[in-house]
Scaffold this motif. Sequence first.
Motif, PDB file in Angstrom:
ATOM      1  N   LYS A   1       1.116  -1.197   0.083  1.00 33.36           N
ATOM      2  CA  LYS A   1      -0.360   0.348  -0.042  1.00 33.36           C
ATOM      3  C   LYS A   1       1.063   0.685   0.279  1.00 33.36           C
ATOM      4  CE  LYS A   1      -3.917   0.161   2.042  1.00 33.36           C
ATOM      5  NZ  LYS A   1      -4.607   0.311   2.929  1.00 33.36           N
ATOM      6  N   PRO A   2       0.004   2.403  -0.717  1.00 31.64           N
ATOM      7  CA  PRO A   2       1.367   4.211  -0.669  1.00 31.64           C
ATOM      8  C   PRO A   2       1.762   3.451   0.639  1.00 31.64           C
ATOM      9  CG  PRO A   2      -0.907   3.635  -1.965  1.00 31.64           C
ATOM     10  CD  PRO A   2      -0.528   2.207  -1.089  1.00 31.64           C
ATOM     11  N   ALA A   3       3.196   4.248   1.734  1.00 32.77           N
ATOM     12  CA  ALA A   3       3.146   4.612   2.313  1.00 32.77           C
ATOM     13  C   ALA A   3       2.244   6.699   2.779  1.00 32.77           C
ATOM     14  CB  ALA A   3       4.655   5.149   2.397  1.00 32.77           C
ATOM     15  N   GLY A   4       1.909   6.640   3.612  1.00 32.15           N
ATOM     16  CA  GLY A   4       1.222   7.949   4.530  1.00 32.15           C
ATOM     17  C   GLY A   4      -0.714   7.810   4.029  1.00 32.15           C
ATOM     18  N   ASP A   5      -1.114   6.039   3.499  1.00 31.41           N
ATOM     19  CA  ASP A   5      -2.261   6.690   2.913  1.00 31.41           C
ATOM     20  C   ASP A   5      -3.072   6.276   4.722  1.00 31.41           C
ATOM     21  OD1 ASP A   5      -2.631   6.014   0.788  1.00 31.41           O
ATOM     22  OD2 ASP A   5      -2.641   3.891   0.059  1.00 31.41           O
ATOM     23  N   ASP A   6      -2.914   6.256   5.432  1.00 28.90           N
ATOM     24  CA  ASP A   6      -3.169   6.305   6.906  1.00 28.90           C
ATOM     25  C   ASP A   6      -3.472   7.963   7.092  1.00 28.90           C
ATOM     26  OD1 ASP A   6      -3.756   3.533   6.987  1.00 28.90           O
ATOM     27  OD2 ASP A   6      -1.927   3.354   9.095  1.00 28.90           O
ATOM     28  N   LEU A   7      -2.337   9.190   6.236  1.00 26.08           N
ATOM     29  CA  LEU A   7      -2.930   9.760   6.767  1.00 26.08           C
ATOM     30  C   LEU A   7      -3.484  10.245   6.112  1.00 26.08           C
ATOM     31  CD1 LEU A   7       1.167  10.868   7.160  1.00 26.08           C
ATOM     32  CD2 LEU A   7      -0.172  10.474   9.051  1.00 26.08           C
ATOM     33  N   ARG A   8      -3.444  10.017   4.854  1.00 24.31           N
ATOM     34  CA  ARG A   8      -4.692  10.465   4.199  1.00 24.31           C
ATOM     35  C   ARG A   8      -5.963  10.603   4.404  1.00 24.31           C
ATOM     36  NH1 ARG A   8      -0.398   8.925   0.569  1.00 24.31           N
ATOM     37  NH2 ARG A   8       0.678  11.259  -0.874  1.00 24.31           N
ATOM     38  N   GLU A   9      -6.002   9.172   4.898  1.00 32.25           N
ATOM     39  CA  GLU A   9      -7.658   9.453   5.110  1.00 32.25           C
ATOM     40  C   GLU A   9      -7.550   9.019   6.577  1.00 32.25           C
ATOM     41  OE1 GLU A   9      -7.106   4.527   5.141  1.00 32.25           O
ATOM     42  OE2 GLU A   9      -6.500   4.446   2.905  1.00 32.25           O
ATOM     43  N   GLY A  10      -7.275   9.637   7.701  1.00 26.21           N
ATOM     44  CA  GLY A  10      -7.298  10.517   7.957  1.00 26.21           C
ATOM     45  C   GLY A  10      -7.616   9.211   9.756  1.00 26.21           C
ATOM     46  N   LYS A  11      -6.718   8.708   9.543  1.00 30.12           N
ATOM     47  CA  LYS A  11      -6.498   7.041  10.654  1.00 30.12           C
ATOM     48  C   LYS A  11      -6.443   7.828  12.439  1.00 30.12           C
ATOM     49  CE  LYS A  11      -7.685   4.021   8.730  1.00 30.12           C
ATOM     50  NZ  LYS A  11      -9.080   2.692   8.636  1.00 30.12           N
ATOM     51  N   ARG A  12      -6.986   8.011  13.315  1.00 31.89           N
ATOM     52  CA  ARG A  12      -6.987   8.895  14.656  1.00 31.89           C
ATOM     53  C   ARG A  12      -6.109   6.972  14.774  1.00 31.89           C
ATOM     54  NH1 ARG A  12      -7.844  12.796  11.488  1.00 31.89           N
ATOM     55  NH2 ARG A  12      -8.551  14.355  12.278  1.00 31.89           N
ATOM     56  N   THR A  13      -5.111   7.144  15.195  1.00 29.89           N
ATOM     57  CA  THR A  13      -3.949   5.914  15.601  1.00 29.89           C
ATOM     58  C   THR A  13      -3.289   6.857  16.531  1.00 29.89           C
ATOM     59  OG1 THR A  13      -1.992   6.296  14.314  1.00 29.89           O
ATOM     60  CG2 THR A  13      -3.302   4.913  13.140  1.00 29.89           C
ATOM     61  N   LEU A  14      -2.853   5.603  17.574  1.00 25.38           N
ATOM     62  CA  LEU A  14      -2.324   6.364  18.459  1.00 25.38           C
ATOM     63  C   LEU A  14      -1.038   6.673  18.129  1.00 25.38           C
ATOM     64  CD1 LEU A  14      -1.456   5.845  21.510  1.00 25.38           C
ATOM     65  CD2 LEU A  14      -0.251   4.268  21.587  1.00 25.38           C
ATOM     66  N   LEU A  15       0.053   6.962  16.935  1.00 24.90           N
ATOM     67  CA  LEU A  15       0.605   7.339  16.889  1.00 24.90           C
ATOM     68  C   LEU A  15       0.586   8.900  16.599  1.00 24.90           C
ATOM     69  CD1 LEU A  15       3.529   7.840  14.991  1.00 24.90           C
ATOM     70  CD2 LEU A  15       1.999   7.083  13.311  1.00 24.90           C
ATOM     71  N   VAL A  16      -0.414   9.276  15.429  1.00 18.95           N
ATOM     72  CA  VAL A  16      -1.096  10.775  16.270  1.00 18.95           C
ATOM     73  C   VAL A  16      -1.517  11.339  17.126  1.00 18.95           C
ATOM     74  CG1 VAL A  16      -1.533  10.036  13.073  1.00 18.95           C
ATOM     75  CG2 VAL A  16      -3.082  10.011  15.015  1.00 18.95           C
ATOM     76  N   ALA A  17      -1.866  10.478  17.920  1.00 17.48           N
ATOM     77  CA  ALA A  17      -2.549  10.901  19.055  1.00 17.48           C
ATOM     78  C   ALA A  17      -1.346  11.509  19.553  1.00 17.48           C
ATOM     79  CB  ALA A  17      -3.431  10.183  19.438  1.00 17.48           C
ATOM     80  N   LEU A  18      -0.268  10.867  20.167  1.00 15.40           N
ATOM     81  CA  LEU A  18       0.488  11.282  21.042  1.00 15.40           C
ATOM     82  C   LEU A  18       1.281  11.948  20.290  1.00 15.40           C
ATOM     83  CD1 LEU A  18       1.993   7.722  21.601  1.00 15.40           C
ATOM     84  CD2 LEU A  18       0.980   8.371  23.143  1.00 15.40           C
ATOM     85  N   ALA A  19       1.765  12.417  18.781  1.00 15.56           N
ATOM     86  CA  ALA A  19       2.342  13.354  18.270  1.00 15.56           C
ATOM     87  C   ALA A  19       1.169  15.064  18.754  1.00 15.56           C
ATOM     88  CB  ALA A  19       2.166  12.882  17.059  1.00 15.56           C
ATOM     89  N   MET A  20      -0.595  14.924  18.970  1.00 18.02           N
ATOM     90  CA  MET A  20      -0.835  15.941  19.049  1.00 18.02           C
ATOM     91  C   MET A  20      -0.520  15.921  20.789  1.00 18.02           C
ATOM     92  SD  MET A  20      -2.706  18.237  18.349  1.00 18.02           S
ATOM     93  CE  MET A  20      -3.902  17.373  16.446  1.00 18.02           C
ATOM     94  N   SER A  21      -0.714  15.025  21.990  1.00 19.68           N
ATOM     95  CA  SER A  21      -0.778  15.847  23.144  1.00 19.68           C
ATOM     96  C   SER A  21       0.992  15.467  23.212  1.00 19.68           C
ATOM     97  CB  SER A  21      -1.095  14.069  23.144  1.00 19.68           C
ATOM     98  OG  SER A  21      -0.123  13.540  23.730  1.00 19.68           O
ATOM     99  N   GLY A  22       2.082  15.145  22.664  1.00 14.60           N
ATOM    100  CA  GLY A  22       3.253  15.617  23.073  1.00 14.60           C
ATOM    101  C   GLY A  22       4.062  16.928  21.812  1.00 14.60           C
ATOM    102  N   GLY A  23       2.959  17.721  20.677  1.00 13.75           N
ATOM    103  CA  GLY A  23       4.077  18.342  20.190  1.00 13.75           C
ATOM    104  C   GLY A  23       3.307  20.093  20.474  1.00 13.75           C
ATOM    105  N   ASP A  24       4.632  20.518  20.305  1.00 14.44           N
ATOM    106  CA  ASP A  24       4.458  22.326  20.083  1.00 14.44           C
ATOM    107  C   ASP A  24       3.095  22.718  19.345  1.00 14.44           C
ATOM    108  OD1 ASP A  24       5.663  22.049  17.573  1.00 14.44           O
ATOM    109  OD2 ASP A  24       7.335  22.562  18.351  1.00 14.44           O
ATOM    110  N   THR A  25       3.121  23.814  19.087  1.00 18.56           N
ATOM    111  CA  THR A  25       1.927  24.704  18.521  1.00 18.56           C
ATOM    112  C   THR A  25       2.087  24.455  17.243  1.00 18.56           C
ATOM    113  OG1 THR A  25       1.930  26.307  20.291  1.00 18.56           O
ATOM    114  CG2 THR A  25       1.035  26.662  18.259  1.00 18.56           C
ATOM    115  N   GLY A  26       3.202  24.104  16.561  1.00 15.85           N
ATOM    116  CA  GLY A  26       3.754  24.243  14.822  1.00 15.85           C
ATOM    117  C   GLY A  26       3.347  22.362  14.956  1.00 15.85           C
ATOM    118  N   VAL A  27       3.496  21.103  15.454  1.00 15.07           N
ATOM    119  CA  VAL A  27       3.207  20.480  15.260  1.00 15.07           C
ATOM    120  C   VAL A  27       1.493  19.910  15.094  1.00 15.07           C
ATOM    121  CG1 VAL A  27       3.304  18.102  16.210  1.00 15.07           C
ATOM    122  CG2 VAL A  27       5.396  19.547  15.710  1.00 15.07           C
ATOM    123  N   ARG A  28       1.044  20.308  16.340  1.00 15.48           N
ATOM    124  CA  ARG A  28      -0.512  20.722  16.217  1.00 15.48           C
ATOM    125  C   ARG A  28      -1.620  21.475  15.170  1.00 15.48           C
ATOM    126  NH1 ARG A  28       0.474  21.537  21.679  1.00 15.48           N
ATOM    127  NH2 ARG A  28       0.583  23.929  21.884  1.00 15.48           N
TER     128      ARG A  28
END
Length: 363
Positions: A266-293
């Motif tokens: 499968k193409p890399a990045g498909d989960d991001l395009r599909e908007g999958k709310r994975t633990l990976l993106v949830a942790l990045a949102m909770s731990g990232g700075d303003t720019g990352v969020r």
Amino acid sequence: MSGRVDARYSPAGRALPNRLADELTGFLDGQVELLSEMSADLGSLADAARAAVLDGGKRLRPTFAYWGWRTAQPEGADGEDDLVRAAASLELLQACALVHDDVMDGSDTRRGRPAAHVRFAAEHARAGWPGSPTGFGTAAAILLGDLLLSWAGQLFTTGIQSLPAARAAGAERQFDLMRTEVVAGQFLDVLAQTRGQFDPDEALRVIRYKTSKYTIVRPLLLGAAAAGASAGMQAELARYGDLLGEAFQLRDDLLGVFGDPAETGKPAGDDLREGKRTLLVALAMSGGDTGVRRLLQECVGNPELSEAEVEELRSALGPAARQVEHRITARAADAVGCLSDAVGPEAQRALVELADAAAHRRF
């Protein structure tokens, strides 16, 4: 580990993939013959069913079902062939789930080939039929998934019916729960994407039902119940499966962003395009700075993401990916730690090997 998810050190482990392939091929031959007797127009449906089941796949669920059986029965015990036949039905159930999943996610490829709805849409376009190729492709894929689900139940019943009644009933209970939980988990996944939140607890809840129960716990318990395993043994296997199932899905989440398309299919990045709310993106949102969020909020779920934007997201997700990698290692180790000597040496070795392969695969 190479990433293969089977246990090859023993004669049983080496023979199992071929036994499953024989069961699936023989069953599909009979079903395809039935379709051909109904109408020649069902040929494309039959071909798509064969492709969905036989073209690739890790055979993970029937493998766990077999080793669940082996925790209570020796190799070659009476009923083993029946169990393998019932376990093969889990591949039909998985094929149904993947066909429907690709429709819901709008995924164009599966295992490096066109997804079923894309395949049917191309048939419509080639034939020059009136109407929408996309609409036909979606409708045909939904019906294909429904057919595979029906066939899964048929093959399971064929396999399990010769076992002692109490053991067959226990296995059937696990099969029923497995079908319910995967639909529940899929709905929770769709709901999480729809809400658009980045919630680690919600991501873990989806994992529990969409993956842990469906992929590992229920197959293991199906095999163990069919074998007459004790309640204590089944509880031990359930703990192992819950932990390893989380590790398996977290690896899937990483591969969906960072994996090599040549290996994942499968193409890399498909989960991001599909908007999958994975633990990976949830942790990045909770731990990232303003720019990352801000980047995650603006880009995750955008189907038009460019490769450059996907690469920017990968960079932003790097710290969270390291957290997820650590969690995978810990969960896989904890799963193995649940296995007692009561499991038996051969089944224990197989389950340890499966844990390593499931958690550290590359596809």
